[in-house]
Design a protein around this motif. Structure first.
Motif: not given
Length: 623
Positions: A79-84, A157-160, A280-293
């Motif tokens: 949810g946090t991933y898709t929302s961001l 995103a970097e700051s996030g 190697t994409n070890l964080i795949r969802s959530g706020t952090i994954a969204a900011y990285v993508e």
């Protein structure tokens, strides 16, 4: 059982009932507390000698569906991933503007094209000339602004990521302290239910930041892993680190090579054993994954599209094709071509055929005078069927010819015959090879050099006279060009140069040669563009600059809509799970009041027993 036994039994009933009332009071008081789960008192009969002698409380338990809680945490990360992602997609779409609107990028470009076409009808009209320059400035300013906005969003995103990492570390530290306190109750008759709620709140917070998997251990302890298997907490909290970079440009990018990485990365652990969680994409969802993508994929994709637009505009008006002439040397045949005007980033196209196998190979030799940029790979051009070779011209024409000879092989001869003339020949009488064609593309750098081509757009990153050629010396000039594209200062000073392309002989004021050329090139529908998207990967789009702009604007409109729909759908899933979880574990005031009434009745009944026993004892004492 005597009267004293009855009295003792009713006392136990009062004690258990009092605990039940206290628990209900706590439930009602925390009905709106986030993360609070409904508590219930479990009681059993006290039996001695085969007889019930009272009641006792076994424990206070939480009404909790562990499976539902696990599902809720998984969907919360999504949810946090898709929302961001949806939020940023909307901002990107707003930047490009609504397709067809007066402020959209494609409309701004069309206004520029229309002003050039209008000038073609009256080339000597000074106001029409000024109109072209004004429309071009509006276009370049919009490209500059969009590019700067993209980099600002990447910096956000970097700051996030940095903030999210701090929040994750705080949550893990709190989980460690609470977990230690909970496990200290091992062997006790009561469970620390409030501590369990508090620990769950921090786990839930962590689950919004990244995808996690929680494993229950002995004595109500837990371990936490990412869904990719990285241990975040196993009795001791791991520490995440992030080396935030304050400056963000189109050239700064993530790399698994620390020497080439120009943005922050997340590591877990320290020293040689530290693990890069992004490699190697070890964080795949959530706020952090969204900011990285967003930082490393989505926003650079947009930057690439803007740079493709800026590059295509500049090269369309400044590049000139150089044709070759037939040449022979004894039995050898081929072509002569003058490469004196070849700039860094310009190319020579050579088509050759192996007559034995019948295989034709298209070579693209690109002038690259900085050895650090070599070798080039085939992605340096949009042609999927050519072989790209970077050629260093800094050692002179003879050395450049030798380098081309080496790339073509022994069945071909490449020489610098005189001045800047290069000769490409087959193998002659052996008839093992043919040179099918030779041509070059060179960038015109003079505004009044006698050609319709001109450096209309320049690279302001190197000053007003820094011409744009798509150079690779040492890095790609295209990268970030949309932030630097500007109008040639000569045109700003003298808009009549839109018509005057020669000083000797002087172009007469009504000549339409250059203006017609500009209009034709800007509307040319035979241009190839790089179209990279997360959905379709990398592909080539063919059409005019305007067509490509519309494609990009429409693409971001559809991406924004799709991201919004995904976020909305995920929000429904999360809300549904939260509702189910609340129904299972939350506090319903009506139910608690009903339970309180039952407990009140039970308390009164036990008190009545005690009162009756007292009365009976009083009677006995009076006898």
């Amino acid at each position: 059982m005597g009267l004293s036994g009855a009295l003792a039994t009713s006392l136990t009933g009062l004690s258990v009932t009092q605990k039940g009332i206290t628990t209900v009071a706590g439930n009602i008081a925390n009905a709106d507390t986030v993360g609070y789960t409904r508590k219930t008192v479990t009681q059993k009969a006290t039996v001695a000698g085969g007889n019930v002698i009272g009641a006792h409380q076994t424990e206070v338990t939480r009404e909790l569906d562990a499976l539902l809680q696990r599902q809720m945490r998984t969907e919360a990360a999504n949810g946090t991933y898709t929302s961001l992602i949806a939020d940023y997609a909307s901002r990107i779409d707003e930047g490009f503007g609504e397709p067809g609107s007066s402020t959209s990028l494609d409309s701004i470009y069309n206004n520029f094209l229309a002003s050039v076409q209008a000038l073609s009808a009256s080339p000597s009209d000074y106001s029409a000339q000024v109109e072209v320059i004004g429309a071009a400035q509006t276009l370049t300013s919009q490209l500059n602004a969009l590019s700067n906005n993209i980099q600002s969003m990447r910096a956000e995103a970097e700051s996030g990521i940095a903030d999210a990492v701090d929040e994750a570390n705080d949550a893990l530290q709190q989980i460690e302290q609470l977990n230690t306190a909970i496990m200290s109750y091992a062997g006790a008759n009561t469970m620390p239910v409030d501590l369990l709620d508090e620990r769950d709140r921090y786990v839930d917070k962590l689950a919004e930041l990244m995808d996690v998997r929680v494993v229950s251990n002995q004595n109500s302890g837990i371990s936490i892993f990412t869904t990719s298997g990285v241990a975040l907490f196993d009795g001791t909290a791991s520490t995440l680190s992030f080396d935030e970079h304050s400056t963000m440009t189109a050239e700064t990018a993530y790399s698994t090579d620390p020497a080439e990485r120009r943005v922050g990365t997340i590591r877990i652990g320290s020293g040689a054993s530290a693990v890069d969680l992004l490699s190697t994409n070890l964080i795949r969802s959530g706020t952090i994954a969204a900011y990285v993508e967003l930082r490393d994929e989505i926003l650079p994709e947009v930057q690439g599209q803007l740079d493709e637009i800026a590059s295509s505009m500049a090269l369309a008006l400044s590049n000139q094709q150089v044709d070759s002439t037939a040449a022979t040397s004894g039995a050898q045949t081929g072509f002569d071509i003058d490469l004196g005007g070849l700039q860094q980033g310009n190319s020579v196209s050579v088509a050759v055929t192996d007559t034995v196998s019948g295989t034709t190979t298209n070579y693209t030799f690109i002038r690259v005078d900085n050895a650090a940029a070599l070798p080039l790979d085939d992605t340096a051009t949009l042609d999927p069927n050519d072989t790209v070779v970077g050629i260093d011209f800094s050692g002179g024409y003879a050395a450049a010819a030798a380098a081309m000879q080496a790339a073509l092989g022994a069945n071909y001869t490449v020489t610098n015959t005189a001045g800047s003339t290069f000769q490409f020949l087959d193998d002659g009488a052996a008839n093992l090879s043919d040179v099918d064609s030779v041509s070059a593309t060179q960038t015109i750098t003079s505004v009044t050099g006698g050609t319709a081509e001109l450096p209309f757009f320049v690279d302001a990153g190197g000053g007003a006279s820094h011409y744009y050629t798509g150079s690779f010396d040492p890095d790609s000039q295209k990268t970030g060009f949309s932030a630097r594209i500007s109008i040639n200062s000569a045109l700003l000073s003298d808009p009549s140069l839109l018509v005057k392309y020669s000083t000797s002989p002087a172009t007469y004021s009504g000549d339409t040669t250059r203006v017609d050329f500009l209009a034709d090139r800007l509307a040319d529908d035979g241009i190839s563009f790089q179209m990279t998207s997360a959905a379709n990967g990398s592909r080539t789009f063919n059409g005019s600059i305007g067509d490509y702009l519309r494609e990009v604007v429409d693409y971001h409109g559809s991406q924004s809509t799709l991201a919004s729909q995904r976020a909305e759908g995920q929000s429904i899933v999360v809300s549904s799970l939260e509702e189910r979880f609340y129904n299972e574990s939350g506090v319903d005031i009506d139910q608690e009041l009903a339970r309180l009434t039952t407990l009140q009745t039970s308390y009164a009944a036990n008190a009545r027993v005690m009162s009756t026993v007292k009365e009976m004892l009083d009677i006995l004492m009076q006898m």
